[in-house]
Design a protein around this motif. Structure first.
Motif, PDB file in Angstrom:
ATOM      1  N   ASP A 175     -11.309 -14.733   6.863  1.00  0.00           N
ATOM      2  CA  ASP A 175     -11.776 -16.095   7.106  1.00  0.00           C
ATOM      3  C   ASP A 175     -13.158 -16.310   6.491  1.00  0.00           C
ATOM      4  O   ASP A 175     -14.035 -15.457   6.610  1.00  0.00           O
ATOM      5  CB  ASP A 175     -11.853 -16.348   8.615  1.00  0.00           C
ATOM      6  N   PRO A 176     -13.388 -17.455   5.817  1.00  0.00           N
ATOM      7  CA  PRO A 176     -14.690 -17.719   5.207  1.00  0.00           C
ATOM      8  C   PRO A 176     -15.842 -17.697   6.209  1.00  0.00           C
ATOM      9  O   PRO A 176     -16.964 -17.298   5.856  1.00  0.00           O
ATOM     10  CB  PRO A 176     -14.528 -19.113   4.588  1.00  0.00           C
TER      11      PRO A 176
ATOM     12  N   ASP B 150     -16.131 -15.717   8.815  1.00  0.00           N
ATOM     13  CA  ASP B 150     -16.467 -14.306   9.005  1.00  0.00           C
ATOM     14  C   ASP B 150     -17.174 -13.753   7.771  1.00  0.00           C
ATOM     15  O   ASP B 150     -18.078 -12.911   7.888  1.00  0.00           O
ATOM     16  CB  ASP B 150     -15.209 -13.495   9.306  1.00  0.00           C
ATOM     17  N   ALA B 151     -16.764 -14.200   6.600  1.00  0.00           N
ATOM     18  CA  ALA B 151     -17.439 -13.768   5.375  1.00  0.00           C
ATOM     19  C   ALA B 151     -18.903 -14.191   5.391  1.00  0.00           C
ATOM     20  O   ALA B 151     -19.795 -13.425   4.995  1.00  0.00           O
ATOM     21  CB  ALA B 151     -16.725 -14.346   4.155  1.00  0.00           C
ATOM     22  N   GLU B 152     -19.160 -15.398   5.847  1.00  0.00           N
ATOM     23  CA  GLU B 152     -20.538 -15.888   5.946  1.00  0.00           C
ATOM     24  C   GLU B 152     -21.341 -15.029   6.922  1.00  0.00           C
ATOM     25  O   GLU B 152     -22.491 -14.658   6.642  1.00  0.00           O
ATOM     26  CB  GLU B 152     -20.537 -17.350   6.391  1.00  0.00           C
ATOM     27  N   LEU B 153     -20.753 -14.701   8.059  1.00  0.00           N
ATOM     28  CA  LEU B 153     -21.434 -13.840   9.029  1.00  0.00           C
ATOM     29  C   LEU B 153     -21.704 -12.462   8.439  1.00  0.00           C
ATOM     30  O   LEU B 153     -22.728 -11.835   8.741  1.00  0.00           O
ATOM     31  CB  LEU B 153     -20.600 -13.729  10.300  1.00  0.00           C
ATOM     32  N   ALA B 154     -20.805 -11.993   7.587  1.00  0.00           N
ATOM     33  CA  ALA B 154     -20.983 -10.681   6.966  1.00  0.00           C
ATOM     34  C   ALA B 154     -22.231 -10.635   6.097  1.00  0.00           C
ATOM     35  O   ALA B 154     -22.882  -9.590   5.978  1.00  0.00           O
ATOM     36  CB  ALA B 154     -19.747 -10.318   6.138  1.00  0.00           C
ATOM     37  N   THR B 155     -22.573 -11.761   5.488  1.00  0.00           N
ATOM     38  CA  THR B 155     -23.763 -11.780   4.622  1.00  0.00           C
ATOM     39  C   THR B 155     -25.043 -11.561   5.417  1.00  0.00           C
ATOM     40  O   THR B 155     -26.075 -11.198   4.846  1.00  0.00           O
ATOM     41  CB  THR B 155     -23.879 -13.116   3.860  1.00  0.00           C
TER      42      THR B 155
ATOM     43  N   PRO C 260      -2.368 -23.962 -10.216  1.00  0.00           N
ATOM     44  CA  PRO C 260      -3.089 -23.709  -8.958  1.00  0.00           C
ATOM     45  C   PRO C 260      -2.213 -22.945  -7.983  1.00  0.00           C
ATOM     46  O   PRO C 260      -1.000 -23.073  -7.980  1.00  0.00           O
ATOM     47  CB  PRO C 260      -3.396 -25.114  -8.434  1.00  0.00           C
ATOM     48  N   HIS C 261      -2.860 -22.132  -7.117  1.00  0.00           N
ATOM     49  CA  HIS C 261      -2.128 -21.410  -6.089  1.00  0.00           C
ATOM     50  C   HIS C 261      -1.753 -22.382  -4.987  1.00  0.00           C
ATOM     51  O   HIS C 261      -2.593 -22.839  -4.244  1.00  0.00           O
ATOM     52  CB  HIS C 261      -3.000 -20.315  -5.462  1.00  0.00           C
ATOM     53  N   LEU C 262      -0.496 -22.687  -4.864  1.00  0.00           N
ATOM     54  CA  LEU C 262      -0.091 -23.615  -3.817  1.00  0.00           C
ATOM     55  C   LEU C 262      -0.259 -23.003  -2.431  1.00  0.00           C
ATOM     56  O   LEU C 262      -0.231 -23.707  -1.429  1.00  0.00           O
ATOM     57  CB  LEU C 262       1.369 -24.034  -4.023  1.00  0.00           C
ATOM     58  N   HIS C 263      -0.463 -21.667  -2.378  1.00  0.00           N
ATOM     59  CA  HIS C 263      -0.663 -21.045  -1.073  1.00  0.00           C
ATOM     60  C   HIS C 263      -2.124 -21.044  -0.650  1.00  0.00           C
ATOM     61  O   HIS C 263      -2.446 -20.610   0.442  1.00  0.00           O
ATOM     62  CB  HIS C 263      -0.117 -19.618  -1.065  1.00  0.00           C
ATOM     63  N   GLN C 264      -3.022 -21.518  -1.504  1.00  0.00           N
ATOM     64  CA  GLN C 264      -4.413 -21.636  -1.099  1.00  0.00           C
ATOM     65  C   GLN C 264      -4.557 -22.831  -0.172  1.00  0.00           C
ATOM     66  O   GLN C 264      -3.975 -23.886  -0.403  1.00  0.00           O
ATOM     67  CB  GLN C 264      -5.328 -21.819  -2.310  1.00  0.00           C
ATOM     68  N   ARG C 265      -5.379 -22.680   0.846  1.00  0.00           N
ATOM     69  CA  ARG C 265      -5.507 -23.744   1.828  1.00  0.00           C
ATOM     70  C   ARG C 265      -6.048 -25.033   1.220  1.00  0.00           C
ATOM     71  O   ARG C 265      -5.616 -26.125   1.564  1.00  0.00           O
ATOM     72  CB  ARG C 265      -6.408 -23.273   2.979  1.00  0.00           C
ATOM     73  N   SER C 266      -7.004 -24.919   0.288  1.00  0.00           N
ATOM     74  CA  SER C 266      -7.562 -26.119  -0.324  1.00  0.00           C
ATOM     75  C   SER C 266      -6.502 -26.867  -1.116  1.00  0.00           C
ATOM     76  O   SER C 266      -6.419 -28.103  -1.074  1.00  0.00           O
ATOM     77  CB  SER C 266      -8.727 -25.736  -1.241  1.00  0.00           C
ATOM     78  N   ASP C 267      -5.651 -26.138  -1.819  1.00  0.00           N
ATOM     79  CA  ASP C 267      -4.598 -26.773  -2.593  1.00  0.00           C
ATOM     80  C   ASP C 267      -3.527 -27.369  -1.681  1.00  0.00           C
ATOM     81  O   ASP C 267      -2.916 -28.383  -1.988  1.00  0.00           O
ATOM     82  CB  ASP C 267      -3.959 -25.769  -3.552  1.00  0.00           C
ATOM     83  N   MET C 268      -3.288 -26.700  -0.551  1.00  0.00           N
ATOM     84  CA  MET C 268      -2.303 -27.245   0.385  1.00  0.00           C
ATOM     85  C   MET C 268      -2.774 -28.575   0.959  1.00  0.00           C
ATOM     86  O   MET C 268      -1.973 -29.480   1.182  1.00  0.00           O
ATOM     87  CB  MET C 268      -2.084 -26.229   1.521  1.00  0.00           C
TER      88      MET C 268
ATOM     89  N   PRO D 247      -9.431 -16.646  -2.422  1.00  0.00           N
ATOM     90  CA  PRO D 247     -10.235 -17.666  -3.112  1.00  0.00           C
ATOM     91  C   PRO D 247     -11.286 -18.334  -2.227  1.00  0.00           C
ATOM     92  O   PRO D 247     -12.430 -18.541  -2.661  1.00  0.00           O
ATOM     93  CB  PRO D 247      -9.181 -18.666  -3.601  1.00  0.00           C
ATOM     94  N   ASP D 248     -10.934 -18.660  -0.982  1.00  0.00           N
ATOM     95  CA  ASP D 248     -11.904 -19.307  -0.095  1.00  0.00           C
ATOM     96  C   ASP D 248     -13.056 -18.374   0.252  1.00  0.00           C
ATOM     97  O   ASP D 248     -14.214 -18.794   0.326  1.00  0.00           O
ATOM     98  CB  ASP D 248     -11.216 -19.781   1.183  1.00  0.00           C
ATOM     99  N   VAL D 249     -12.754 -17.104   0.463  1.00  0.00           N
ATOM    100  CA  VAL D 249     -13.819 -16.136   0.752  1.00  0.00           C
ATOM    101  C   VAL D 249     -14.718 -15.960  -0.467  1.00  0.00           C
ATOM    102  O   VAL D 249     -15.956 -15.941  -0.348  1.00  0.00           O
ATOM    103  CB  VAL D 249     -13.218 -14.778   1.181  1.00  0.00           C
ATOM    104  N   ALA D 250     -14.117 -15.851  -1.643  1.00  0.00           N
ATOM    105  CA  ALA D 250     -14.903 -15.677  -2.864  1.00  0.00           C
ATOM    106  C   ALA D 250     -15.802 -16.877  -3.120  1.00  0.00           C
ATOM    107  O   ALA D 250     -16.967 -16.730  -3.524  1.00  0.00           O
ATOM    108  CB  ALA D 250     -13.975 -15.435  -4.052  1.00  0.00           C
ATOM    109  N   ARG D 251     -15.288 -18.098  -2.883  1.00  0.00           N
ATOM    110  CA  ARG D 251     -16.110 -19.287  -3.072  1.00  0.00           C
ATOM    111  C   ARG D 251     -17.262 -19.333  -2.073  1.00  0.00           C
ATOM    112  O   ARG D 251     -18.354 -19.813  -2.393  1.00  0.00           O
ATOM    113  CB  ARG D 251     -15.249 -20.547  -2.926  1.00  0.00           C
ATOM    114  N   THR D 252     -17.044 -18.811  -0.888  1.00  0.00           N
ATOM    115  CA  THR D 252     -18.056 -18.889   0.166  1.00  0.00           C
ATOM    116  C   THR D 252     -19.189 -17.893  -0.048  1.00  0.00           C
ATOM    117  O   THR D 252     -20.366 -18.237   0.129  1.00  0.00           O
ATOM    118  CB  THR D 252     -17.403 -18.648   1.541  1.00  0.00           C
ATOM    119  N   VAL D 253     -18.868 -16.647  -0.408  1.00  0.00           N
ATOM    120  CA  VAL D 253     -19.910 -15.615  -0.451  1.00  0.00           C
ATOM    121  C   VAL D 253     -20.006 -14.876  -1.785  1.00  0.00           C
ATOM    122  O   VAL D 253     -20.864 -14.017  -1.953  1.00  0.00           O
ATOM    123  CB  VAL D 253     -19.697 -14.584   0.678  1.00  0.00           C
ATOM    124  N   GLY D 254     -19.124 -15.205  -2.730  1.00  0.00           N
ATOM    125  CA  GLY D 254     -19.068 -14.431  -3.973  1.00  0.00           C
ATOM    126  C   GLY D 254     -20.345 -14.424  -4.784  1.00  0.00           C
ATOM    127  O   GLY D 254     -20.585 -13.490  -5.549  1.00  0.00           O
TER     128      GLY D 254
END
Length: 395
Positions: A257-258, A260-265, A380-388, A293-300
């Motif tokens: 989850d993005p 949790d990724a943010e908290l990891a930073t 686009p990945h149709l399974h990505q939440r943003s694309d959905m 993709p969402d995790v990478a966009r958040t903290v990458g």
């Protein structure tokens, strides 16, 4: 005539024939309905690539770095428990193969070969994976042993506060060493190659636990100790405590989850691994590639993002890199090689992945792995939440 090995699935088929059922199914299973276990691989397979032509693809290179360490390709061997029960001294053999391939090897807490065993047989530093147990004295001891062994990175697994139910393990009565029941004896009797190798080693138990925990000196005492050690109270404060104990590179595994990724930073970690524990914890969770993709966009931009889950080919590797991963960890792929043919089998698995990765990169018109990004994806990945969400809006 022996059929040539051309894919990771060829190695999987060999493992099924050569390894006792309980250990093969420990590797080849997930929790409950196994939907997430299957989705990890299926969602990668569904991604399509853009083939490019008439582009200079000479002098290709897969070399990159992971947390500052040079690697020959963006692949590391994941921490996988019980590897030493798929093939005798399995973790030692995996570390040797990884060193020859110039990629990282990660030894898990629940390994058969101990930290000291692997260090004694490894020509280069390896990484160590830590479970956060209730017994903090033991945790501190593990960290100290990893330091003494020269481990160059510590991976902390976050998604095992409670253990997901894996039906096959329960049915098979999984244990290390295997319980001598009639079904297990029959299974072992049909695997003479496996038996021969296991008889030649003294390492048939949890090497990082027995003899290192007060009151845990034999196989009979391990189950009760393990059952009470996974800590449901694990918090981000525990990760900060580990950061204080460990001055080296720190990687957090089990992020989906993005938020949790943010908290990891905020913990001082150097990287995160997007992972659902190989589909062995929450059945119905997102596949690793869907969450990436969402995790990478958040903290990458602030820490390295890796992916673990479903990687069975070099094409899977490049799809993960294009979707935002700096590199990937392989679990079952290296275990298939190990169970099939020991160190040579692991080398075979790594060579298969390397060749497929190199050729796929060439077909996509690129010469260097660090040039791979989302532009090589066909749609686009149709399974990505943003694309959905976009799909929902237009329908």
């Amino acid at each position: 005539m022996t059929r040539p090995i051309t894919s990771i699935d060829d190695l999987r088929a060999l493992v099924e024939r050569r390894v006792p059922r309980m250990f093969y199914q420990f590797c080849e299973s997930g929790s409950w309905t196994e939907s997430t276990f299957r989705a990890n691989q299926n969602d990668l397979t569904a991604i399509r690539l853009r083939q490019r032509v008439a582009r200079d693809i000479t002098d290709r290179s897969l070399e990159t770095t992971m947390i500052g360490e040079k690697v020959s390709m963006p692949v590391a061997i994941a921490p996988t428990g019980l590897a030493g029960m798929l093939y005798a001294d399995g973790e030692i053999l995996g570390a040797k193969a990884a060193a020859k391939a110039h990629i990282p090897f990660t030894l898990p807490t629940m390994s058969i070969c101990s930290i000291e065993d692997v260090a004694a047989h490894s020509a280069v530093p390896f990484w160590f994976q830590l479970y956060v147990m209730r017994d903090k004295t033991y945790v501190r001891s593990l960290i100290g042993r990893a330091k003494a062994a020269g481990c160059s990175a510590l991976i902390v697994t976050l998604d095992l506060q409670v253990v997901g139910q894996r039906h096959k393990d329960i049915i098979n009565g999984l244990s290390a060493p295997p319980r001598l029941t009639l079904p297990s004896l029959v299974s072992m009797a049909t695997k003479p190659r496996w038996c021969l190798h296991m008889l030649q080693t003294r390492r048939r138990n949890f090497g990082n636990i027995i003899g290192h925990v007060k009151g845990v000196d034999d196989i009979q005492s391990i189950p009760a100790w393990i059952a009470e050690q996974f800590d449901p109270a694990l918090s981000w404060d525990d990760i900060k405590w580990i950061r204080d104990q460990w001055a080296g590179k720190l990687i957090l595994k089990g992020i989906l989850d993005p938020e949790d990724a943010e908290l990891a930073t905020q913990t001082g970690a150097d990287a995160v691994i997007v992972s659902n524990h190989g589909g062995r914890q929450l059945d119905g969770a997102l596949s690793a590639i869907s969450a990436l993709p969402d995790v990478a966009r958040t903290v990458g931009a602030r820490m390295e993002v890796f992916l673990d889950g479903g990687i069975r080919s070099g094409q899977d590797v490049i799809k993960a890199v294009a979707s935002g991963a700096k590199a990937v960890f392989i679990g079952r792929s290296w275990l298939y090689g190990l169970g099939a043919d020991g160190e040579r089998g692991v080398t075979t698995a790594l060579n298969i992945i390397r060749k497929e990765l190199d050729l796929t990169m060439a077909f996509c018109g690129l010469r260097h792995i660090e040039d791979v990004d989302q532009r090589i994806l066909a749609a686009p990945h149709l399974h990505q939440r943003s694309d959905m969400r976009i799909l929902a809006m237009i329908t």
